[in-house]
Design a protein around this motif. Structure first.
Motif, mmCIF file in Angstrom:
data_model
loop_
_atom_site.group_PDB
_atom_site.id
_atom_site.type_symbol
_atom_site.label_atom_id
_atom_site.label_comp_id
_atom_site.label_asym_id
_atom_site.label_seq_id
_atom_site.Cartn_x
_atom_site.Cartn_y
_atom_site.Cartn_z
ATOM 1 N N ALA A 91 0.827 -1.205 0.000
ATOM 2 C CA ALA A 91 0.000 0.000 0.000
ATOM 3 C C ALA A 91 0.864 1.259 0.000
ATOM 4 O O ALA A 91 0.574 2.223 -0.721
ATOM 5 C CB ALA A 91 -0.918 0.001 1.217
ATOM 6 N N ILE A 92 1.931 1.269 0.802
ATOM 7 C CA ILE A 92 2.817 2.440 0.871
ATOM 8 C C ILE A 92 3.407 2.735 -0.505
ATOM 9 O O ILE A 92 3.436 3.891 -0.959
ATOM 10 C CB ILE A 92 3.918 2.212 1.915
ATOM 11 C CG1 ILE A 92 3.330 2.281 3.334
ATOM 12 C CG2 ILE A 92 5.042 3.248 1.763
ATOM 13 C CD1 ILE A 92 4.304 1.916 4.426
ATOM 14 N N LEU A 93 3.887 1.682 -1.186
ATOM 15 C CA LEU A 93 4.471 1.865 -2.513
ATOM 16 C C LEU A 93 3.429 2.355 -3.511
ATOM 17 O O LEU A 93 3.651 3.350 -4.226
ATOM 18 C CB LEU A 93 5.078 0.545 -2.994
ATOM 19 C CG LEU A 93 5.563 0.532 -4.453
ATOM 20 C CD1 LEU A 93 6.687 1.540 -4.656
ATOM 21 C CD2 LEU A 93 6.005 -0.876 -4.866
ATOM 22 N N LEU A 94 2.279 1.689 -3.562
ATOM 23 C CA LEU A 94 1.273 2.023 -4.569
ATOM 24 C C LEU A 94 0.664 3.404 -4.339
ATOM 25 O O LEU A 94 0.396 4.137 -5.304
ATOM 26 C CB LEU A 94 0.179 0.957 -4.580
ATOM 27 C CG LEU A 94 0.629 -0.436 -5.026
ATOM 28 C CD1 LEU A 94 -0.496 -1.442 -4.889
ATOM 29 C CD2 LEU A 94 1.153 -0.411 -6.460
ATOM 30 N N VAL A 412 3.113 5.443 -14.467
ATOM 31 C CA VAL A 412 4.247 6.092 -13.780
ATOM 32 C C VAL A 412 5.586 5.595 -14.308
ATOM 33 O O VAL A 412 6.624 6.191 -14.027
ATOM 34 C CB VAL A 412 4.169 5.902 -12.248
ATOM 35 C CG1 VAL A 412 2.958 6.604 -11.675
ATOM 36 C CG2 VAL A 412 4.175 4.425 -11.865
ATOM 37 N N SER A 413 5.570 4.481 -15.080
ATOM 38 C CA SER A 413 6.798 3.975 -15.695
ATOM 39 C C SER A 413 7.008 4.546 -17.093
ATOM 40 O O SER A 413 8.037 4.284 -17.717
ATOM 41 C CB SER A 413 6.761 2.447 -15.785
ATOM 42 O OG SER A 413 6.495 1.860 -14.530
ATOM 43 N N ASP A 414 6.040 5.296 -17.591
ATOM 44 C CA ASP A 414 6.052 5.817 -18.965
ATOM 45 C C ASP A 414 6.612 7.245 -18.975
ATOM 46 O O ASP A 414 5.971 8.171 -18.479
ATOM 47 C CB ASP A 414 4.630 5.790 -19.525
ATOM 48 C CG ASP A 414 4.581 6.143 -21.005
ATOM 49 O OD1 ASP A 414 5.606 6.621 -21.546
ATOM 50 O OD2 ASP A 414 3.519 5.957 -21.624
ATOM 51 N N LYS A 415 7.779 7.416 -19.574
ATOM 52 C CA LYS A 415 8.424 8.729 -19.598
ATOM 53 C C LYS A 415 7.627 9.734 -20.425
ATOM 54 O O LYS A 415 7.675 10.941 -20.178
ATOM 55 C CB LYS A 415 9.849 8.612 -20.134
ATOM 56 C CG LYS A 415 10.677 9.872 -19.916
ATOM 57 C CD LYS A 415 12.149 9.646 -20.196
ATOM 58 C CE LYS A 415 12.944 10.902 -19.853
ATOM 59 N NZ LYS A 415 14.396 10.711 -20.072
ATOM 60 N N ARG A 416 6.881 9.249 -21.420
ATOM 61 C CA ARG A 416 6.083 10.171 -22.246
ATOM 62 C C ARG A 416 4.992 10.832 -21.418
ATOM 63 O O ARG A 416 4.611 11.971 -21.694
ATOM 64 C CB ARG A 416 5.461 9.406 -23.412
ATOM 65 C CG ARG A 416 6.464 8.907 -24.455
ATOM 66 C CD ARG A 416 5.816 7.982 -25.448
ATOM 67 N NE ARG A 416 5.264 6.802 -24.786
ATOM 68 C CZ ARG A 416 4.585 5.840 -25.418
ATOM 69 N NH1 ARG A 416 4.357 5.952 -26.712
ATOM 70 N NH2 ARG A 416 4.113 4.807 -24.760
ATOM 71 N N LYS A 425 13.984 2.665 -12.726
ATOM 72 C CA LYS A 425 13.720 1.306 -13.203
ATOM 73 C C LYS A 425 13.585 0.316 -12.048
ATOM 74 O O LYS A 425 12.770 -0.615 -12.123
ATOM 75 C CB LYS A 425 14.831 0.866 -14.159
ATOM 76 C CG LYS A 425 14.797 1.606 -15.493
ATOM 77 C CD LYS A 425 15.838 1.076 -16.458
ATOM 78 C CE LYS A 425 15.742 1.797 -17.809
ATOM 79 N NZ LYS A 425 16.768 1.297 -18.774
ATOM 80 N N TYR A 426 14.374 0.495 -10.975
ATOM 81 C CA TYR A 426 14.283 -0.456 -9.870
ATOM 82 C C TYR A 426 12.942 -0.335 -9.142
ATOM 83 O O TYR A 426 12.393 -1.327 -8.655
ATOM 84 C CB TYR A 426 15.453 -0.281 -8.904
ATOM 85 C CG TYR A 426 15.386 0.934 -8.013
ATOM 86 C CD1 TYR A 426 14.798 0.868 -6.750
ATOM 87 C CD2 TYR A 426 15.909 2.161 -8.427
ATOM 88 C CE1 TYR A 426 14.735 1.986 -5.926
ATOM 89 C CE2 TYR A 426 15.848 3.270 -7.618
ATOM 90 C CZ TYR A 426 15.263 3.180 -6.368
ATOM 91 O OH TYR A 426 15.194 4.295 -5.557
ATOM 92 N N VAL A 427 12.405 0.903 -9.062
ATOM 93 C CA VAL A 427 11.086 1.090 -8.452
ATOM 94 C C VAL A 427 10.012 0.486 -9.354
ATOM 95 O O VAL A 427 9.058 -0.154 -8.869
ATOM 96 C CB VAL A 427 10.804 2.587 -8.202
ATOM 97 C CG1 VAL A 427 9.402 2.774 -7.633
ATOM 98 C CG2 VAL A 427 11.838 3.171 -7.251
ATOM 99 N N ALA A 428 10.166 0.667 -10.668
ATOM 100 C CA ALA A 428 9.210 0.082 -11.606
ATOM 101 C C ALA A 428 9.219 -1.445 -11.495
ATOM 102 O O ALA A 428 8.154 -2.083 -11.496
ATOM 103 C CB ALA A 428 9.551 0.512 -13.029
#
Length: 452
Positions: A91-94, A412-416, A425-428
């Motif tokens: 939950a904390i991460l999301l 949130v992983s999409d730079k666009r 990348k490690y968080v993704a």
């Protein structure tokens, strides 16, 4: 219609109106309405951002959590504490990712889905989220009705019908300002925490056994009965509609909409939600620890209903006020969850469908859908039926999680979409692992339920 729009040809005018609607901020009536100091000591800035995290944390300690935590503690002792810890870390991460999406893009999760996916996909995502909100509302109706019965002797069916009146609670609070709404929520959270501090002190659980419960156990996955409750705990903790809620309400702060201002806002919003969710961890763990130390330790492994826990708590604990504190905390939890579920419903409906209806009407519709099964089940099966319905509602919530988690991690992983605020990348990778765990556990539950 503006003057500039009035001079446009019909087709261009429609396009202009559509673009203006697409650019509409989330919860426009309170967007950027809470002042943030531009300078001064860091503590003042942190206080300005405190609030959204606590509103989100409400969903992580709603009446649905009580049912799963009581059942888990009474049946399996402290073993499922590891599931509570794991789900809280998820939950904390999301929630940090949801806050980042809202602040970096100025769009809540529902709006981001609408901008990205086709109409049929968006409609299916909306239906999944609405199912989660109704399941959450179902838990709130049952929890509040049980609390009213325990405290005032009101029959369950009567209590369920009374809960329809809370449709106007959010409207009253919102009219006083968003900060007042946050203060109301935090005050009820303090009441809940205070009630459990007293009960934990009276229960005096063995510290070694509690700490051992936080260690992982393979039995959680191999035991179907334990897995069912474990997934219920995850569903009750990592609530899908809370991701939509958080991505919206973080935008109520009047931070500078520049890269520097957004970066500062992300830092404080993440701090706010992390601290608030640690409080949720304490509440959930406290419920399970009390169930384990009072019921499981005394051989009452059959306690799975909130009403049953209320009746047995004071005699077994030896504290006359324990049961009353338990019921007061339950009522506060139900009232709090009402506020946040209503807001989430508004955000989802406006974000996916661009459909705006009065808050009281939205609340009455959602609450009405939730009240019907509660009244029917109570009429046919009595209190035992509502207890099983409460746990089942949390499993439904867990089933909806992938439909919110996967789009969030993708965005949130999409730079666009995120630009300089894209996650490392490690968080993704960690976020995708969390999403995979949730999907695998759900598939395991479905297999055990229908095949095993």
């Amino acid at each position: 219609m503006s003057n500039s729009e009035a001079t446009l040809p019909p087709q261009q005018s429609w396009t202009f109106a559509k673009a203006e609607e697409d650019a509409r901020p989330s919860l426009p009536e309170v967007n950027a309405s809470v002042a943030v100091p531009s300078g001064g000591i860091w503590f003042r800035r942190m206080l300005a951002f405190m609030g959204p995290g606590y509103m989100v944390s409400v969903g992580y300690m709603d009446p649905g959590n009580w049912a799963t935590d009581i059942a888990g503690g009474s049946q399996f002792g402290y073993t499922l504490l590891t599931v509570i810890l794991l789900s809280n870390l998820m939950a904390i991460l999301l929630q940090a990712l949801a806050a980042r999406l809202g602040i970096a893009t100025g769009r809540d999760l529902a709006q981001a889905c609408r901008d990205t996916y086709s109409k049929p996909v968006n409609f299916m995502l909306w239906l999944a989220c609405e199912a989660a909100i109704i399941a959450c509302d179902l838990a709130e109706v049952i929890g509040t009705a049980i609390a009213l019965q325990l405290l005032f002797g009101i029959p369950l069916i009567g209590g369920a019908l009374i809960t329809a009146l809370d449709a106007f609670l959010l409207l009253l609070l919102m009219n006083k300002g968003f900060r007042f709404l946050e203060a109301f929520v935090i005050a009820l959270l303090i009441i809940i925490a205070g009630c459990f501090v007293i009960q934990i002190a009276a229960a005096a659980p063995p510290v070694a056994a509690v700490l051992a419960g936080f260690l992982p156990s393979t039995e959680v996955v191999t035991n179907p009965a334990m897995l069912y409750i474990a997934i219920g705990i995850i569903g009750a903790t990592v609530m899908p509609h809370n991701l939509y809620l958080h991505s919206s309400i973080v935008q109520t702060r009047a931070y500078k909409r520049t890269d520097e201002g957004k970066r500062d806002a992300i830092k404080w919003a993440t701090t706010d939600s992390t601290i608030a969710l640690m409080l949720a961890l304490f509440i959930n763990a406290a419920i399970l620890i009390i169930a384990a130390s009072v019921f499981h330790a005394n051989g009452r492994t059959d306690v799975a209903e909130i009403g049953q826990a209320y009746e047995l708590l004071s005699p077994l604990l030896g504290l006359g006020i324990a049961s009353t504190l338990f019921a007061v905390a339950l009522l506060a939890s139900g009232l709090n969850s009402t506020v946040t579920a209503t807001l989430a419903g508004q955000i989802v409906m406006e974000g996916f469908l661009r459909l705006r209806i009065p808050q009281w009407a939205r609340r009455l519709i959602t609450r009405g859908i939730a009240i019907v099964p509660v009244v029917v089940v109570t009429w046919i099966y009595g209190e035992k039926g509502t207890a099983e319905l409460l746990v089942f509602s949390q499993v439904i919530l867990s089933m909806q999680l992938p439909f919110a988690v996967i789009p969030l991690v993708r965005f949130v992983s999409d730079k666009r979409k995120m630009g300089t605020f894209v996650i490392p990348k490690y968080v993704a990778a960690l976020a995708w692992i969390v999403a995979a765990i949730i999907v695998v556990l759900n598939l395991k539950l479905l297999y055990d339920t229908f095949v095993g």
